[in-house]
Scaffold this motif. Structure first.
Motif, short mmCIF file in Angstrom:
data_model
loop_
_atom_site.label_atom_id
_atom_site.label_comp_id
_atom_site.label_asym_id
_atom_site.label_seq_id
_atom_site.Cartn_x
_atom_site.Cartn_y
_atom_site.Cartn_z
N ALA A 50 41.70 -9.21 16.72
CA ALA A 50 41.10 -9.65 17.98
C ALA A 50 39.64 -9.21 18.10
CB ALA A 50 41.92 -9.12 19.15
N ALA A 51 39.34 -7.99 17.68
CA ALA A 51 37.98 -7.48 17.83
C ALA A 51 36.99 -8.28 16.99
CB ALA A 51 37.93 -6.00 17.44
N GLU A 53 37.39 -11.39 15.92
CA GLU A 53 37.32 -12.73 16.48
C GLU A 53 36.42 -12.76 17.71
OE1 GLU A 53 38.30 -15.45 15.15
OE2 GLU A 53 39.43 -14.55 13.50
N GLN A 54 36.47 -11.70 18.52
CA GLN A 54 35.60 -11.62 19.68
C GLN A 54 34.14 -11.58 19.27
OE1 GLN A 54 36.42 -11.93 22.84
NE2 GLN A 54 34.32 -11.65 23.57
N TYR A 55 33.85 -10.84 18.20
CA TYR A 55 32.48 -10.80 17.68
C TYR A 55 32.02 -12.20 17.29
CZ TYR A 55 28.66 -10.38 14.41
OH TYR A 55 27.47 -10.57 13.78
N ALA A 57 33.06 -15.05 18.34
CA ALA A 57 32.93 -15.92 19.52
C ALA A 57 31.60 -15.70 20.24
CB ALA A 57 34.09 -15.68 20.48
N GLU A 58 31.09 -14.49 20.18
CA GLU A 58 29.86 -14.16 20.90
C GLU A 58 28.61 -14.34 20.06
OE1 GLU A 58 30.54 -10.18 22.21
OE2 GLU A 58 32.02 -10.76 23.73
N TYR A 134 36.38 -3.20 11.58
CA TYR A 134 37.27 -3.87 12.53
C TYR A 134 38.71 -3.70 12.09
CZ TYR A 134 32.95 -6.05 14.08
OH TYR A 134 31.67 -6.27 14.54
N GLU A 137 42.54 -4.77 17.38
CA GLU A 137 41.75 -4.82 18.60
C GLU A 137 40.69 -3.73 18.65
OE1 GLU A 137 44.34 -4.66 21.93
OE2 GLU A 137 45.36 -6.56 21.48
N THR A 139 37.35 -1.41 17.18
CA THR A 139 36.15 -1.29 16.36
C THR A 139 35.83 0.18 16.20
OG1 THR A 139 34.70 -1.41 18.29
CG2 THR A 139 35.21 -3.48 17.17
N SER A 361 28.09 -20.23 28.16
CA SER A 361 27.84 -18.89 28.69
C SER A 361 26.37 -18.71 29.04
CB SER A 361 28.27 -17.84 27.67
OG SER A 361 29.65 -17.91 27.41
#
Length: 396
Positions: A50-51, A53-55, A57-58, A134, A137, A139, A361
């Motif tokens: 998840a961590a 993937e969040q990177y 996405a941003e 990573y 979830e 980091t 965003s």
């Protein structure tokens, strides 16, 4: 495979410059390559969960694929038989020492083939506080890269060959080709000393480095050298109002500093940072009626390729004719599982999807639009950003 060629014949005239280290017959062509923002990442630091993937996405970059893209680029440049390679920064994802060491492995492959590599740091590369590994979830910080470590990493291919080094930054000067009166000045425009929780994105050339550059350029003029520069941040705006909307992608006080560079004799600078393929030029009339000028030749990122594949440039400098011919080429195949989809198509879909979310965003957070208005406008801002990434944009 080359998809299209962007040809620029630049009247260099009496430009001053910087010199080299490869055997080339006087008066012959000098051929070099430019690739930028490879953001290579050591996958052993983690590419799932998840961590991570969040990177993604941003900050939409092809990080998982970054090593495969860099490897394909190195193979291609060996085939192109260039004299040397310039890399205007963001060598790594976030300055992880392991990622810098991985980049250096590919530098060594080129060096072993007799192709010198001259990089400069980008805003992601030095003292980066978000150098992470990573795991699900979570980091966790990993060792990042200091200015001293960067010098040591490139002690053979850059700083060890330097004829001038700036004591106040990572800037340096090399002679890439023997007997051709060409120098390359690598200008450190990054603010890594100001990094706190996140790396500083914007850039500047400090007064101390400008003073150093002035001395270098005086020596270049006295020796009859031609100078090309590389720098991570843009020296000029690449579209009107860029410094209002995306000010972090041009150097601070760019109107003043770009003129200063031109007056010193730096008339061509190869930049990166914005992940866009673009060229702009600006000229100034002096009090005596003569003109000074500057071309900012921006090269897109290997890990943010639009529809054609990852871009790089081939540059042919003809000293006798005082011209530059600049071609855009693309990496269209990599050794990575793209699910049977051709790499350009695979990369374009990845980028399109990611930029759409980032555009939404941006419209809400930067410009204060309602969520509904942002969703409606995001496809258009996405098209504009992708057009700029691609280069040769035709605005409708």
């Amino acid at each position: 495979m080359k998809r299209w060629i962007l040809l620029l014949m630049v009247a260099i005239g009496s430009m001053t410059g910087i010199a080299g280290a490869t055997d080339t017959v006087p008066g012959s062509e000098i051929r070099f390559a430019v690739f930028s923002d490879p953001h290579v990442y050591d996958s052993r630091l983690g590419t799932t969960g998840a961590a991570f993937e969040q990177y993604l996405a941003e900050d939409r970059k092809m990080i998982r694929e970054s090593e495969a893209i860099l490897a394909a680029t190195v193979d291609r440049l060996i085939e192109e038989d260039v004299d040397f390679v310039l890399v205007p920064g963001d060598l790594t994802k976030d300055g992880e020492l392991d990622s810098h060491l991985l980049f250096q492995q590919y530098v060594q492959i080129l060096e072993d083939q007799g192709i010198a590599v001259f990089p400069i740091c980008g805003n992601h590369d030095i003292n980066n506080p978000v150098a992470f590994t990573y795991d699900g979830e979570d980091t966790m910080p990993v060792k990042n890269t200091t200015p001293l470590a960067f010098r040591l990493l490139h002690r053979n291919n850059a700083y060890g060959r330097a004829i001038y080094k700036d004591l106040w930054s990572l800037s340096y000067v090399v002679e890439p080709v023997e007997d051709q009166d060409l120098w390359i000045v690598a200008i450190d425009s990054c603010k890594y000393r100001q990094n706190d929780e996140y790396p500083e994105t914007d850039g500047a050339i400090s007064w101390a480095t400008l003073r150093w550059l002035k001395g270098v350029m005086a020596d270049a003029a006295a020796q009859g050298k031609t100078v090309f520069a590389i720098m991570h941040h843009g020296a000029l705006e690449h579209f009107p109002t860029q410094s209002l909307i995306f000010d972090e992608y041009v150097i601070d006080n760019w109107r003043i500093v770009s003129k200063q560079l031109a007056e010193m004799g730096i008339n061509v600078v190869f930049t990166g940072h914005f992940h866009a393929q673009d060229m702009v030029g600006k000229s100034w009339t002096n009090d005596d009626g003569s003109e000074t000028f500057l071309f900012d030749i921006e090269t897109g990122s290997l890990v943010s390729p639009p529809e054609f594949g990852s871009p790089y440039r081939l540059v042919t400098y003809r000293p006798d004719a005082h011209t530059l011919s600049i071609e855009t080429h693309h990496i269209t195949e990599i050794d990575y599982d793209t699910g049977g989809v051709p790499f350009p198509e695979y990369a374009s879909a990845y980028l399109d999807d990611g930029i759409l979310g980032i555009s939404t965003s941006m419209l809400t957070e930067m410009f204060g639009l309602s969520e509904g208005d942002a969703v409606e406008l995001a496809p258009y801002t996405t098209k504009a950003l992708l057009a700029h990434y691609k280069g040769d944009e035709q605005i409708d």
